[in-house]
Structure formats: structure tokens, C-alpha cells
Design a protein around this motif. Structure first.
Motif, mmCIF file in Angstrom:
data_model
loop_
_atom_site.group_PDB
_atom_site.id
_atom_site.type_symbol
_atom_site.label_atom_id
_atom_site.label_comp_id
_atom_site.label_asym_id
_atom_site.label_seq_id
_atom_site.Cartn_x
_atom_site.Cartn_y
_atom_site.Cartn_z
ATOM 1 N N GLU A 35 0.864 -1.223 -0.005
ATOM 2 C CA GLU A 35 -0.123 -0.122 -0.104
ATOM 3 C C GLU A 35 1.196 1.073 -0.080
ATOM 4 O O GLU A 35 2.218 0.762 0.487
ATOM 5 C CB GLU A 35 -0.744 0.000 0.848
ATOM 6 N N LEU A 36 0.607 2.210 -0.913
ATOM 7 C CA LEU A 36 1.246 3.731 -0.982
ATOM 8 C C LEU A 36 0.514 4.687 0.608
ATOM 9 O O LEU A 36 -1.218 4.477 -0.023
ATOM 10 C CB LEU A 36 0.998 4.492 -1.991
ATOM 11 N N GLU A 70 3.682 15.900 -3.250
ATOM 12 C CA GLU A 70 3.227 15.483 -1.947
ATOM 13 C C GLU A 70 4.148 14.026 -2.163
ATOM 14 O O GLU A 70 5.232 13.867 -2.163
ATOM 15 C CB GLU A 70 1.548 14.729 -2.819
ATOM 16 N N ASN A 71 3.862 14.219 -0.051
ATOM 17 C CA ASN A 71 4.710 12.841 0.706
ATOM 18 C C ASN A 71 4.211 12.000 0.588
ATOM 19 O O ASN A 71 3.104 12.044 1.004
ATOM 20 C CB ASN A 71 5.817 13.284 1.446
ATOM 21 N N ILE A 72 4.767 10.887 -0.424
ATOM 22 C CA ILE A 72 4.512 9.481 -0.625
ATOM 23 C C ILE A 72 5.157 8.083 0.459
ATOM 24 O O ILE A 72 6.215 8.217 -0.048
ATOM 25 C CB ILE A 72 3.843 8.878 -1.533
ATOM 26 N N CYS A 73 4.956 7.568 0.960
ATOM 27 C CA CYS A 73 5.407 5.943 2.118
ATOM 28 C C CYS A 73 5.199 5.460 1.420
ATOM 29 O O CYS A 73 3.707 5.292 1.512
ATOM 30 C CB CYS A 73 5.552 6.813 3.140
ATOM 31 N N TRP A 74 5.738 4.179 1.521
ATOM 32 C CA TRP A 74 5.223 2.962 1.277
ATOM 33 C C TRP A 74 5.460 1.472 2.151
ATOM 34 O O TRP A 74 6.176 2.033 3.087
ATOM 35 C CB TRP A 74 5.811 2.000 -0.351
ATOM 36 N N GLY A 75 4.350 0.805 1.728
ATOM 37 C CA GLY A 75 4.671 -0.202 3.270
ATOM 38 C C GLY A 75 4.266 -1.712 2.649
ATOM 39 O O GLY A 75 3.465 -1.403 2.015
ATOM 40 N N ALA A 76 4.384 -2.739 2.709
ATOM 41 C CA ALA A 76 5.024 -4.211 2.381
ATOM 42 C C ALA A 76 4.701 -4.822 3.529
ATOM 43 O O ALA A 76 5.145 -4.683 4.746
ATOM 44 C CB ALA A 76 6.154 -4.236 1.093
ATOM 45 N N TRP A 77 3.973 -6.067 3.364
ATOM 46 C CA TRP A 77 3.906 -7.077 3.484
ATOM 47 C C TRP A 77 4.145 -8.958 3.132
ATOM 48 O O TRP A 77 3.615 -8.201 2.476
ATOM 49 C CB TRP A 77 2.836 -7.158 5.011
#
Length: 115
Positions: A35-36, A70-77
Motif C-alpha cells: 500500500e502507498l 506530495e510526500n508518499i511512503c510505501w508499506g509492504a508485508w
């Protein structure tokens, strides 16, 4: 003076969204969910309680529409085991040093997910 400033803001209209791509390389032996998360507003991609699923060893490009700058971060699992995470994780609450990027029109950001 205030009316003039307000009129100028109204005529300027909303900011145009930027179209960019995020290229995910899953080098893991397990499938992953990604997800971002925007750091500037309450926005998540892909949104609506969905995730980007990337098969083991696969590469996938996903388009997003974001605000320029825009500042965007990613999460992964690991798909099915959200205790094995990378980036900011599934809840956007893990610290990270290199899991964020800036939205830039017609650009591509690459996410490498290694074992």
C-alpha cells in the motif's frame, strides 16, 4: 484587498493531479501486499481496503494519481502474514529511512523488496 486575494484563489482552481507510476520488484520467495500512504493528506493507494498484490519474484507497475510535491511512503508485508513487514508496514506506523518519495508528474518510483 481581501476580496481580490479570494477571487484570485477561486480563479486559480484546484491543483492538477500528477500521474506517476510505482514499479515494485518483489525479489522475495513469498507474495507481498503493498500500500502507498500520503504523508500530506488522508489518502491511501489503491484505497477502499484493497492492496497491490505482487507474486513471488514478480515485477509490477502500478499507476497512481497524486498531488505534485506530495510526500508518499510505501508499506509492504508478506501476503497473509502482516508480522513480516517492510517500509512503513500495513498500518503506516513503522519507522523507515528509505521508503518515501515525492510525487512528480510522469515519473516512476522503484520499490525493491528483497528477502
Amino acid at each position: 484587498m481581501i476580496r481580490l486575494a479570494l477571487a484570485a484563489l477561486l480563479l486559480a482552481g484546484p491543483a492538477q493531479a500528477a500521474e506517476m507510476s510505482v514499479f515494485v520488484k518483489n525479489q522475495r520467495s513469498q507474495g507481498v501486499a503493498v500500500e502507498l500512504f500520503s504523508r500530506d493528506r488522508e489518502t491511501v493507494w489503491p484505497g477502499d481496503d484493497k492492496v497491490f498484490l505482487i507474486r513471488p519474484g514478480a515485477r509490477k507497475s502500478v499507476p497512481i494519481s497524486c498531488n505534485p510535491g506530495e510526500n508518499i511512503c510505501w508499506g509492504a508485508w508478506v501476503n497473509g502474514d502482516d508480522s513480516v513487514t517492510a517500509g512503513v508496514g500495513p498500518d503506516n506506523d513503522q519507522p523507515c529511512d528509505n521508503c518515501c518519495f515525492i510525487c512528480v508528474e510522469h515519473s516512476t518510483e522503484t520499490i525493491d523488496l528483497a528477502e
